[in-house]
Design a protein around this motif. Structure first.
Motif, PDB file in Angstrom:
ATOM      1  N   GLN A  45      45.395  35.167  41.185  1.00  0.00           N
ATOM      2  CA  GLN A  45      44.699  36.455  41.108  1.00  0.00           C
ATOM      3  C   GLN A  45      43.632  36.552  42.194  1.00  0.00           C
ATOM      4  OE1 GLN A  45      43.279  36.449  37.082  1.00  0.00           O
ATOM      5  NE2 GLN A  45      45.070  37.547  36.302  1.00  0.00           N
ATOM      6  N   LYS A  46      42.913  35.460  42.400  1.00  0.00           N
ATOM      7  CA  LYS A  46      41.880  35.464  43.442  1.00  0.00           C
ATOM      8  C   LYS A  46      42.507  35.649  44.821  1.00  0.00           C
ATOM      9  CE  LYS A  46      38.794  32.433  40.877  1.00  0.00           C
ATOM     10  NZ  LYS A  46      38.239  31.068  40.814  1.00  0.00           N
ATOM     11  N   MET A  47      43.607  34.941  45.062  1.00  0.00           N
ATOM     12  CA  MET A  47      44.299  35.079  46.352  1.00  0.00           C
ATOM     13  C   MET A  47      44.824  36.502  46.532  1.00  0.00           C
ATOM     14  SD  MET A  47      44.064  32.317  48.059  1.00  0.00           S
ATOM     15  CE  MET A  47      45.291  32.608  49.302  1.00  0.00           C
ATOM     16  N   ASP A  48      45.392  37.074  45.479  1.00  0.00           N
ATOM     17  CA  ASP A  48      45.887  38.451  45.563  1.00  0.00           C
ATOM     18  C   ASP A  48      44.749  39.415  45.886  1.00  0.00           C
ATOM     19  OD1 ASP A  48      48.430  37.565  44.974  1.00  0.00           O
ATOM     20  OD2 ASP A  48      48.366  38.176  42.859  1.00  0.00           O
ATOM     21  N   LEU A  49      43.607  39.180  45.272  1.00  0.00           N
ATOM     22  CA  LEU A  49      42.455  40.041  45.527  1.00  0.00           C
ATOM     23  C   LEU A  49      41.995  39.899  46.980  1.00  0.00           C
ATOM     24  CD1 LEU A  49      40.504  42.006  44.184  1.00  0.00           C
ATOM     25  CD2 LEU A  49      39.079  40.053  43.586  1.00  0.00           C
ATOM     26  N   LEU A  50      41.966  38.666  47.477  1.00  0.00           N
ATOM     27  CA  LEU A  50      41.577  38.453  48.878  1.00  0.00           C
ATOM     28  C   LEU A  50      42.580  39.102  49.834  1.00  0.00           C
ATOM     29  CD1 LEU A  50      40.394  34.731  48.851  1.00  0.00           C
ATOM     30  CD2 LEU A  50      39.000  36.755  49.280  1.00  0.00           C
ATOM     31  N   THR A  62      31.847  45.452  44.369  1.00  0.00           N
ATOM     32  CA  THR A  62      33.056  45.640  43.568  1.00  0.00           C
ATOM     33  C   THR A  62      33.968  44.434  43.703  1.00  0.00           C
ATOM     34  OG1 THR A  62      32.918  48.027  43.958  1.00  0.00           O
ATOM     35  CG2 THR A  62      35.013  47.170  43.145  1.00  0.00           C
ATOM     36  N   HIS A  63      34.108  43.950  44.926  1.00  0.00           N
ATOM     37  CA  HIS A  63      34.935  42.774  45.201  1.00  0.00           C
ATOM     38  C   HIS A  63      34.405  41.550  44.445  1.00  0.00           C
ATOM     39  CE1 HIS A  63      37.745  40.447  47.553  1.00  0.00           C
ATOM     40  NE2 HIS A  63      36.776  39.656  47.991  1.00  0.00           N
ATOM     41  N   LEU A  64      33.101  41.320  44.513  1.00  0.00           N
ATOM     42  CA  LEU A  64      32.498  40.189  43.806  1.00  0.00           C
ATOM     43  C   LEU A  64      32.609  40.353  42.289  1.00  0.00           C
ATOM     44  CD1 LEU A  64      29.307  39.556  45.981  1.00  0.00           C
ATOM     45  CD2 LEU A  64      31.332  38.116  45.800  1.00  0.00           C
ATOM     46  N   GLU A  65      32.507  41.570  41.819  1.00  0.00           N
ATOM     47  CA  GLU A  65      32.648  41.821  40.379  1.00  0.00           C
ATOM     48  C   GLU A  65      34.053  41.483  39.899  1.00  0.00           C
ATOM     49  OE1 GLU A  65      31.489  42.582  36.634  1.00  0.00           O
ATOM     50  OE2 GLU A  65      30.188  42.484  38.378  1.00  0.00           O
ATOM     51  N   LYS A  66      35.065  41.786  40.717  1.00  0.00           N
ATOM     52  CA  LYS A  66      36.443  41.436  40.361  1.00  0.00           C
ATOM     53  C   LYS A  66      36.604  39.918  40.295  1.00  0.00           C
ATOM     54  CE  LYS A  66      38.697  45.510  42.312  1.00  0.00           C
ATOM     55  NZ  LYS A  66      39.607  45.997  43.382  1.00  0.00           N
ATOM     56  N   PHE A  67      36.024  39.210  41.261  1.00  0.00           N
ATOM     57  CA  PHE A  67      36.073  37.743  41.238  1.00  0.00           C
ATOM     58  C   PHE A  67      35.389  37.190  39.986  1.00  0.00           C
ATOM     59  CE2 PHE A  67      36.784  37.298  45.976  1.00  0.00           C
ATOM     60  CZ  PHE A  67      37.985  36.645  45.827  1.00  0.00           C
TER      61      PHE A  67
END
Length: 177
Positions: free
Chosen positions: A143-148, A12-17
């Motif tokens: 967005q990537k930083m927020d996700l991390l 799921t995490h990789l899919e968001k990226f």
């Protein structure tokens, strides 16, 4: 049982990226196309002539040549025998010619300046597109930083929860002793 959940969360995490990167690429395609394929400038003969006149009229060659011609005109009409003078002292003919040159040269130079303004406007639009592309890339990085950060906070809360569970277990064991 925890391993499949972990793999599912990672997927799921990789899919968001992947979605963030794909959205960024799609949004930038039009900008990159416009930057790589600017509209072709087609000039009419009048525009070409106005550019040449403006280029020559705004050069030192023109100023020096014009100064030399005017000086020769004045010297010739002031020093030559009266019989050969074609424009005596108040130099009315010279003033008429200068007025005509100025009256014709000014609109031609203005036409060239208008075309230069159009070129400048197009360059400003390209600069805006480049800035927009950079902003979109920065937004994507945010967005990537927020996700991390979201994933790290989630992991931190889970580890705190497991630590609290361990403390409760230890506390219960101590209380039973």
């Amino acid at each position: 049982m925890k391993t499949p959940d972990f793999i599912s969360e990672e997927n799921t995490h990789l899919e968001k990226f992947r979605k963030i990167v794909q959205d960024s690429i799609e949004a930038e395609e039009l900008i990159v196309y416009n930057l790589l394929h600017p509209p072709i400038e087609r000039l009419s003969e009048g525009q070409k002539i106005s550019d040449k006149v403006a280029k020559f009229g705004g050069s030192w060659r023109f100023i020096i040549a014009f100064g030399v011609v005017l000086s020769l005109w004045i010297i010739f009409n002031a020093l030559i025998v009266v019989k050969f003078r074609f424009d005596p002292y108040p130099f009315i003919l010279m003033n008429l010619i200068l007025s005509c040159i100025a009256a014709l040269q000014a609109p031609i130079i203005m036409m060239s300046q208008n075309r230069q303004e159009e070129k400048d406007r197009m360059m400003n639009e390209n600069d805006y597109l480049i800035n927009l592309k950079a902003e979109m890339q920065i937004r994507s990085l945010h967005q990537k930083m927020d996700l991390l950060l979201e994933e790290q906070i989630k992991t931190l809360f889970e580890s705190q929860k497991s630590q609290l569970d361990i403390l409760k277990t230890i506390s219960v064991k101590i209380a039973k002793m």
